[in-house]
Design an enzyme around this catalytic site. Structure first.
Site, PDB file in Angstrom:
ATOM      1  N   SER A   1       0.821  -1.219   0.000  1.00  0.00           N
ATOM      2  CA  SER A   1       0.000   0.000   0.000  1.00  0.00           C
ATOM      3  C   SER A   1       0.853   1.266   0.000  1.00  0.00           C
ATOM      4  O   SER A   1       0.452   2.280  -0.566  1.00  0.00           O
ATOM      5  CB  SER A   1      -0.901   0.032   1.236  1.00  0.00           C
ATOM      6  OG  SER A   1      -1.823  -1.019   1.196  1.00  0.00           O
TER       7      SER A   1
ATOM      8  N   GLU B   1       3.616   1.165  14.893  1.00  0.00           N
ATOM      9  CA  GLU B   1       4.132   2.408  14.312  1.00  0.00           C
ATOM     10  C   GLU B   1       5.049   3.163  15.261  1.00  0.00           C
ATOM     11  O   GLU B   1       6.025   3.784  14.830  1.00  0.00           O
ATOM     12  CB  GLU B   1       2.962   3.313  13.893  1.00  0.00           C
ATOM     13  CG  GLU B   1       2.110   2.765  12.756  1.00  0.00           C
ATOM     14  CD  GLU B   1       1.026   1.797  13.244  1.00  0.00           C
ATOM     15  OE1 GLU B   1       0.892   1.610  14.476  1.00  0.00           O
ATOM     16  OE2 GLU B   1       0.311   1.234  12.406  1.00  0.00           O
TER      17      GLU B   1
ATOM     18  N   HIS C   1      -1.785   7.799   1.693  1.00  0.00           N
ATOM     19  CA  HIS C   1      -3.218   7.862   1.981  1.00  0.00           C
ATOM     20  C   HIS C   1      -3.590   9.148   2.717  1.00  0.00           C
ATOM     21  O   HIS C   1      -4.340   9.147   3.691  1.00  0.00           O
ATOM     22  CB  HIS C   1      -3.682   6.623   2.755  1.00  0.00           C
ATOM     23  CG  HIS C   1      -3.600   5.355   1.939  1.00  0.00           C
ATOM     24  ND1 HIS C   1      -2.427   4.942   1.336  1.00  0.00           N
ATOM     25  CD2 HIS C   1      -4.534   4.437   1.618  1.00  0.00           C
ATOM     26  CE1 HIS C   1      -2.656   3.814   0.678  1.00  0.00           C
ATOM     27  NE2 HIS C   1      -3.925   3.489   0.826  1.00  0.00           N
TER      28      HIS C   1
ATOM     29  N   ASP D   1     -12.362   3.886   2.127  1.00  0.00           N
ATOM     30  CA  ASP D   1     -11.991   3.459   3.483  1.00  0.00           C
ATOM     31  C   ASP D   1     -12.533   4.388   4.572  1.00  0.00           C
ATOM     32  O   ASP D   1     -12.611   4.015   5.739  1.00  0.00           O
ATOM     33  CB  ASP D   1     -10.464   3.354   3.619  1.00  0.00           C
ATOM     34  CG  ASP D   1      -9.949   1.996   3.153  1.00  0.00           C
ATOM     35  OD1 ASP D   1     -10.778   1.081   2.976  1.00  0.00           O
ATOM     36  OD2 ASP D   1      -8.727   1.867   2.963  1.00  0.00           O
TER      37      ASP D   1
ATOM     38  N   ARG E   1      -3.058   8.231  -2.307  1.00  0.00           N
ATOM     39  CA  ARG E   1      -3.332   6.862  -2.728  1.00  0.00           C
ATOM     40  C   ARG E   1      -3.712   6.802  -4.202  1.00  0.00           C
ATOM     41  O   ARG E   1      -3.294   5.899  -4.924  1.00  0.00           O
ATOM     42  CB  ARG E   1      -4.498   6.313  -1.904  1.00  0.00           C
ATOM     43  CG  ARG E   1      -4.921   4.927  -2.325  1.00  0.00           C
ATOM     44  CD  ARG E   1      -6.208   4.485  -1.616  1.00  0.00           C
ATOM     45  NE  ARG E   1      -6.524   3.106  -1.973  1.00  0.00           N
ATOM     46  CZ  ARG E   1      -7.124   2.746  -3.086  1.00  0.00           C
ATOM     47  NH1 ARG E   1      -7.498   3.647  -3.967  1.00  0.00           N
ATOM     48  NH2 ARG E   1      -7.367   1.461  -3.328  1.00  0.00           N
TER      49      ARG E   1
END
Lengths: 315, 290
Positions: free
Chosen positions: A39, A60, A111, A119, A169
């Site tokens: 991604s 993260e 994103h 999403d 994205r």
């Protein structure tokens, strides 16, 4: 960079291709990814340089800390995940382990913005510019097309300081004429005298289309691609405010603290002119197709034209 | 196997335990004096780490005070940054920076910030926001392994600090990558700011937790140099996983009226308290000489 004749390429693709090239040219470049490798387009690097790729799981905070440790040991890390997590989930790690130590840690948050689409709100980060530009030592870049993302990534690796890359994205149109890209130097995409539209990311081409529409109404709009909200190119902005007398900012991001706020901070101290800040105002995103979301949140060419006309009336 | 370097390292090692004990007393003296001069700081947690850090700095680590960032050095990561007076006392004693600077702690313009900041020679990371040091240590261990460097990375955390979720992310990563060069130490002094750890946020069984994360766990008395030596020897012999030394310590160790007192977490001794503390340390020193 050769994009194989495609006219639409995502900025995350530009980033991923740059990583692949950096892998060849800089043996210190390492890539860390938080379970979103394809991604964030780190999979090309992973395939070619597996020994310099760290799969970090959905962790993260630890990923940002580990990137800092690698930078302290002489590596040039790129830590990649979605922008919401890179800038939000791990903010204190970015603040202390990265920005306070002023390390060459490069953070890629893909994103970004409502164009993430289906999403929905959790994954459409709207706050990265705000959260990252408040940190001393941090550079924040919002590339407008894949080529800019490619160049930003390569330039970030060379900077001995932290850099945050806000990436998109969606496959997005490429600029037809690229005016050149240097982190920290705003690009004037369209000349104009009646007002200035300052813009970044996916909104650049929409602003350029709006400028064409405005030209038909005898309004000459200057379009500035402010791909680097921090450090901000004061000179170009002050000159534009002085010469055009009105500034409209457009971003696919929260207006509070975002790119438009950064422009306002510069102009209010140096050259106050009528301004309008377009972007996300006090709302989370929602699920939907990207183009429908742009329309829903009034971030299309038509609304830019409308706001430009209203702004000029205030001059 | 604990491979050592052939090159000359600039910091002289102390092997004799009585000498180490004397060093610990001197370090406690400097630590307390710095805190008193600063008028604020973290006394309890600075005193509980003295033996652990003294053993590492004076006996175990390959470090170079002429080239503090030498690429093949061992690294000490003070994740519990509030214990920095102890670190500063050691680094000054090892000539990483002039001893006079110790008395500038927490003052405007000083390199000795209230919590450590990268830039002071010998300081490996800026810390103070708890829970971040182990992740940084993981990154260092990964990087050094990529570069085929035979280094050891030591990361000292507080027991209260392990409340932080990030610590457990790092625990997972270090085990996943079998980072045998990484040795964590928990300064288990059983107290944190709000009170006893078991009342503020009961950590459960430290050892079982780290074992289940696939670390090699060793428990030791964190003030006993012999036990610490054995613990670090055992850790160094582990080649397939990171090691965690759970060091049982006493907060405020060495000064009777500071030991085990929650209130002494974040305050500095006043002048009269410092004199009383010095008198106790003098007595301890005489006992060693006698």
């Amino acid at each position: 960079m050769d994009w194989g004749g495609k006219d639409k390429v995502s900025t995350r693709d530009g980033f991923g291709k740059a990583l692949l090239e950096l892998g060849e040219t800089n043996k210190d470049v390492v890539v860390l990814s938080a379970d979103l490798t394809e991604s964030v387009r780190a999979h090309w690097f992973k395939e070619k340089f597996p020994e310099r790729f760290i799969s970090h799981g959905v962790a993260e905070q630890d990923m940002i800390g580990a990137a800092a440790g690698m930078a302290l040991s002489g590596k040039v890390p790129f830590a990649c995940t979605f922008g919401a997590f890179a800038s939000g989930r791990a903010w204190d790690q970015v603040r202390i382990s990265v920005a306070y130590m002023d390390l060459n840690v490069n953070i890629a948050g893909t994103h970004g913005g409502i164009s993430v689409g289906a999403d929905g709100a959790t994954h459409q980060s709207l706050e990265e510019v705000t959260l990252m530009r408040v940190l001393p030592n941090m550079t924040v870049v919002v590339p407008g097309d894949a080529e800019e993302a490619f160049l930003a990534t390569k330039q970030a690796a060379e900077m001995p300081h932290p850099v945050y890359l806000r990436l998109g994205r969606e496959a997005a149109p490429m600029f037809k004429n690229n005016p050149g890209f240097t982190i920290g130097k705003a690009s004037v995409m369209v000349p104009g005298d009646d007002l200035t539209i300052v813009v970044c990311g996916h909104m650049v081409l929409k602003a350029m289309a709006a400028a064409e529409e405005l030209a038909k109404k005898n309004i000459s709009a200057r379009v500035i691609n402010l791909h680097t909200p921090k450090p901000i190119d004061k000179e170009t902005l002050i000159k534009a405010a002085t010469e055009t007398g009105a500034v409209l900012t457009v971003e696919e991001h929260a207006v509070a603290g975002g790119m438009g706020s950064a422009v306002a901070e510069v102009l209010v101290e140096n050259r106050p002119v009528p301004m309008k800040l377009m972007g996300m105002k006090g709302k989370f995103g929602v699920s939907g197709e990207p183009d429908k979301l742009y329309e829903f949140f009034h971030l299309t060419e038509r609304y830019i034209v409308e706001e430009a006309e209203k702004l000029i009336a205030r001059k | 196997m604990f491979k050592r370097f052939n090159e000359r390292w600039e910091v002289k090692k102390i092997t004799d335990i009585t000498e180490l004990k004397k060093k610990a007393i001197d370090l406690r003296r400097d630590t307390l004096k710095m805190l008193t001069k600063a008028g604020s700081g973290h006394t309890g947690g600075s005193l509980s780490v003295i033996e652990i850090m003294a053993l590492l700095y004076y006996q175990r680590m390959n470090i170079d005070n002429r080239d503090p960032r030498r690429k093949d050095r061992d690294k000490f990561i003070l994740s519990k940054g509030h214990a920095c007076p102890a670190l500063y006392a050691i680094l000054a004693d090892l000539d990483f920076f002039p001893r006079e600077e110790l008395w500038t702690l927490r003052k405007l313009g000083s390199r000795l910030q209230g919590h450590p900041q990268l830039g002071l020679p010998g300081v490996e990371i800026s810390s103070g926001s708890l829970g971040q040091g182990l992740s940084i240590s993981v990154g260092m261990a990964l990087a050094d392994r990529m570069d085929d460097l035979n280094t050891r990375i030591y990361c000292l955390m507080g027991d209260g600090e392990t409340n932080e979720g990030q610590v457990w992310e790092a625990a997972m990563t270090a085990a996943h990558y079998k980072l045998a060069s990484l040795c964590g130490i928990i300064d288990c002094n059983k107290l944190q700011i709000d009170g006893r750890c078991c009342e503020v946020m009961n950590p459960g069984a430290h050892a079982k937790k780290w074992e289940s994360f696939r670390w090699h766990v060793i428990e030791a008395d964190g003030h006993d140099f012999k036990e610490l030596q054995n613990a670090f020897d055992e850790a160094a012999a582990v080649l397939d996983r990171p090691q965690m030394i759970i060091a049982h310590t006493v907060k405020g160790k060495g000064i009777s009226f500071i030991e085990n007192q929650v209130a002494w977490h974040g305050i500095a001794p006043k002048k009269d308290e410092l004199n009383k503390a010095f008198a106790e340390l003098d007595k301890q020193r005489k006992a060693l000489d006698g």
